[in-house]
Write an enzyme that holds these catalytic residues in place. Structure first.
Site, PDB file in Angstrom:
ATOM      1  N   ASP A  50      -4.016  -6.567   5.053  1.00 54.19           N
ATOM      2  CA  ASP A  50      -5.025  -7.411   5.630  1.00 54.19           C
ATOM      3  C   ASP A  50      -4.809  -8.740   4.971  1.00 54.19           C
ATOM      4  OD1 ASP A  50      -6.990  -4.429   5.884  1.00 54.19           O
ATOM      5  OD2 ASP A  50      -6.098  -5.561   7.450  1.00 54.19           O
TER       6      ASP A  50
ATOM      7  N   PHE B  66      -4.396   2.985  15.061  1.00 57.29           N
ATOM      8  CA  PHE B  66      -4.875   3.740  14.385  1.00 57.29           C
ATOM      9  C   PHE B  66      -5.867   3.226  13.545  1.00 57.29           C
ATOM     10  CE2 PHE B  66      -1.774   7.319  13.292  1.00 57.29           C
ATOM     11  CZ  PHE B  66      -1.010   7.093  14.412  1.00 57.29           C
TER      12      PHE B  66
ATOM     13  N   LYS C 278       9.539 -16.465 -10.199  1.00 55.98           N
ATOM     14  CA  LYS C 278       8.680 -15.433 -10.929  1.00 55.98           C
ATOM     15  C   LYS C 278       7.524 -16.171 -11.632  1.00 55.98           C
ATOM     16  CE  LYS C 278       8.509 -11.760 -14.230  1.00 55.98           C
ATOM     17  NZ  LYS C 278       9.340 -10.938 -15.134  1.00 55.98           N
TER      18      LYS C 278
ATOM     19  N   LYS D 274     -13.051  -0.293  16.675  1.00 56.81           N
ATOM     20  CA  LYS D 274     -11.841  -0.890  16.753  1.00 56.81           C
ATOM     21  C   LYS D 274     -11.254  -0.610  18.285  1.00 56.81           C
ATOM     22  CE  LYS D 274     -10.639  -0.597  11.988  1.00 56.81           C
ATOM     23  NZ  LYS D 274      -9.897   0.035  10.821  1.00 56.81           N
TER      24      LYS D 274
ATOM     25  N   ASN E  84       0.711  -1.064  -0.097  1.00 55.44           N
ATOM     26  CA  ASN E  84      -0.026  -0.161  -0.102  1.00 55.44           C
ATOM     27  C   ASN E  84       1.005   1.254   0.218  1.00 55.44           C
ATOM     28  OD1 ASN E  84       0.426   0.887   2.630  1.00 55.44           O
ATOM     29  ND2 ASN E  84      -0.325  -1.028   3.204  1.00 55.44           N
TER      30      ASN E  84
ATOM     31  N   LYS F 263     -10.533  -4.350  20.015  1.00 56.44           N
ATOM     32  CA  LYS F 263      -9.041  -4.682  20.111  1.00 56.44           C
ATOM     33  C   LYS F 263      -8.422  -4.055  21.161  1.00 56.44           C
ATOM     34  CE  LYS F 263      -8.918  -4.493  14.954  1.00 56.44           C
ATOM     35  NZ  LYS F 263      -8.139  -4.236  13.706  1.00 56.44           N
TER      36      LYS F 263
END
Ligand code: PMT
Length: 422
Positions: free
Chosen positions: A287, A331, A297, A345, A218, A349
Site C-alpha cells: 500500500d 481479494f 545502501k 471494496k 509482506n 472498486k
C-alpha cells in the site's frame, strides 16, 4: 450411472429431521436420492418419512432381518448404492460417525458403503459444542479433510442441549449447494468450464525498495494466486500470471510476467489488460512505497531512520474504472469486519466478487490459513450474496472461486466488444 444420483447418509442426531429438508433440496436440483440411515437415526426420524419424500426404498441394515434372499439383496445394497451414486453426503454426521469414517470402521450399512464409495464425499457435522471442540473430533476432521472430503462447517447457535456455540447442522440449502459444486468438480472434462476465457491473475507480494539493498514487503508466498492459475489452466482458460517475487515454480501452461514493485505490477497488468476477459487480483500489493529511494545502501548510523512513505496506486480500483465487460475479482485480507470490509471494496472498486480472507486475528495469526499457509478459508462476497467456504487446501479454494467466476460469467455473457470495454 445417473450423474445426479445422491446417496444421503443420515446419522443419529437431533438434526436428523433436517435431512428430510436436505433430501427435498437435492430433489429440487434434479437429483434422485437414496437414503441410508444408521440405527440411531431411526430413533429420531422414521424411514417412512424419507421413503415418502424420495419415492425410493430407504436402506438401513447391512443384513436384512428376514429371509436369506433379503439378506443377500440387502448385503449387496451397500455396493449397488455406492456404485450408482455420484456423490455421498452424510448429514447429520455425528461425532461417532466421523470417528468411524476416519478410522475405517464398517459395522453398519452406511459405514460399509462409505468404504466402498469412490466418489466425492460431503460431510455435514452436527453435535454438542463441547463434542465439536474436543481434540478427538478435530483430529478426525483433519483426517477426513486430508482425504479431500468437503466438511460443511456447522453453524453457531442455540443447540438442543441448551448450549450456544458451533454445532448446529448447516442449513440444508447450503449443504445441497456444496453437493452440487462437488459434483461439478468431478466432471472428468473440467477443461471445458473456462475454455475461451483469458484470465489475468496477480499473485505474491511486491517489494518496495528502501535503498539499493533493503525493501518493504509482506509474507505473501504466492500460493493462493498460483493455485488459481493452476486450476484455471485445468479448466481450459488461457492464463497470464503477473507475479511478485516468490519461491514457487510457475504452473505449466501459464504466461508468467515477473515483477517486483507495485509500480511494475501495475504496468504489467495494464499491458496485459486488453487480452483479458477475467481479472483476479490475489497479489498482496504494497500500500506504500518510498519515493526516490537511493540506489546506494543507506549507511547505518546510531540515529533513528525515518522513512517518508507515499501511497502506491490502487491497481484494483483503477481496473474497476477500465474493466468494461470483463469480470473483476478482488481479494480482501482483513483482520476485522471481514464481510463489511469486503463488501465496501466490492462497491468502491467496482468488483464483481471479492474473495475475503481473515489473515490475522486480534489475538494473533488465525492458525493455518491466509499468508504462506497451504490452506485458506474464505467468504466469496458478491453483490447479492456472501458464500462462506470452509477451510481447505488452496487448490480446492481456487476451484470454489472459479466455480463462482463461471456462475458470474453465465449470468453475464461477454461479447468481444464488452470485453474491450467498448
Ligand atoms: O500468497 P499467499 O501466501 O498464498 O497468501 C494469500 C493472500 C493472503 C495474500 C491472499 O489470499 C490475499 O488475501 N491477497 C490480497 C492481499 C491484499 O493485498 O489484500 P488487501 O485487502 O490489502 O487489498 C485488496 C485488493 O486490492 C487485493 O485484490 C489487492 O491485490 C488489491 N490492491 C491492493 C493495493 C494496491 N496498491 N493495488 C491493488 O490492486
Amino acid at each position: 450411472m445417473s450423474t445426479k444420483n445422491i446417496a444421503l447418509g443420515v446419522g443419529g442426531g437431533i438434526a436428523a429431521y433436517k435431512s428430510a429438508e436436505l433430501a427435498r433440496a437435492l430433489m429440487e436440483r434434479d437429483c434422485t436420492v437414496d437414503v441410508v440411515m444408521t440405527r440411531a437415526a431411526e430413533e429420531f426420524i422414521r424411514p417412512l418419512t424419507f421413503a415418502g419424500l424420495t419415492g425410493r426404498k430407504v436402506h438401513s441394515h447391512l443384513f436384512a432381518t428376514s429371509g436369506s434372499e433379503d439378506t443377500l439383496n440387502s448385503a449387496i445394497d451397500h455396493i449397488r448404492i455406492g456404485q450408482e451414486a455420484a456423490a455421498l453426503v452424510i448429514a447429520p454426521a455425528t461425532a461417532d460417525l466421523l470417528a468411524k469414517l476416519a478410522h475405517g470402521l464398517a459395522d453398519d450399512l452406511l459405514t460399509t458403503m462409505y468404504l466402498a464409495f469412490t466418489g466425492p464425499v460431503i460431510l455435514a457435522p452436527a453435535m454438542n459444542t463441547n463434542m465439536w471442540n474436543h481434540p478427538a473430533t478435530q483430529t478426525n476432521l483433519k483426517t477426513l479433510r486430508a482425504r479431500g472430503h468437503v466438511i460443511v462447517e456447522p453453524d453457531d447457535g442455540l443447540l438442543a442441549c441448551g448450549v450456544v456455540g458451533p454445532g448446529r447442522l448447516a442449513e440444508p440449502v447450503r449443504i445441497a449447494d456444496l453437493v452440487m459444486r462437488a459434483l461439478e468438480h468431478q466432471q472428468p472434462d473440467l477443461a471445458h468450464l473456462l475454455h475461451g476465457e483469458t484470465i489475468l491473475i496477480t499473485a505474491g507480494p511486491t517489494q518496495e525498495p528502501i535503498d539499493g539493498v533493503r525493501f518493504i514487503s509482506n509474507r505473501s508466498s504466492g500460493k493462493m494466486g498460483y493455485a488459481l492459475a493452476e486450476e484455471a489452466v485445468a479448466r481450459g482458460a488461457k492464463v497470464v500470471l503477473v507475479s511478485g517475487p516468490v519461491h514457487l515454480r510457475p504452473p505449466r501452461g501459464v504466461t508468467l510476467v515477473p515483477v517486483r514493485t507495485a509500480a511494475e505490477m501495475r504496468q504489467a497488468v495494464m499491458e496485459q489488460l486488453s487480452e483479458a476477459t477475467i481479472i483476479i487480483k490475489a497479489a498482496a500489493v504494497a500500500d506504500y512505497y518510498v519515493p526516490d529511494a537511493p540506489s546506494q545502501k543507506r549507511k547505518k548510523t546510531s540515529e533513528p531512520l525515518t522513512l517518508a512513505l507515499a501511497p502506491t496506486i490502487d491497481i484494483l480500483a483503477e481496473l474497476g474504472t477500465k474493466k468494461g465487460g470483463r469480470l473483476l475479482i478482488g481479494f480482501a485480507a482483513e483482520t476485522a469486519n471481514l464481510i463489511d470490509e469486503a463488501r465496501r471494496k466490492l462497491i468502491a472498486k467496482n468488483c464483481d466478487m471479492v474473495v475475503a480472507n481473515a489473515v490475522v486475528g486480534p489475538n494473533g495469526e488465525k492458525p493455518g490459513i491466509g499468508f504462506e499457509a497451504d490452506d485458506n478459508e474464505v467468504v466469496l462476497v458478491k453483490r447479492d450474496e456472501a458464500i462462506p467456504v470452509s477451510r481447505a487446501p488452496k487448490r480446492r479454494i481456487a476451484a470454489w472461486i472459479l466455480d463462482e467466476v463461471r456462475n458470474l460469467r453465465l449470468a453475464a455473457p461477454v461479447t468481444a466488444q464488452t470485453a474491450q470495454g467498448i
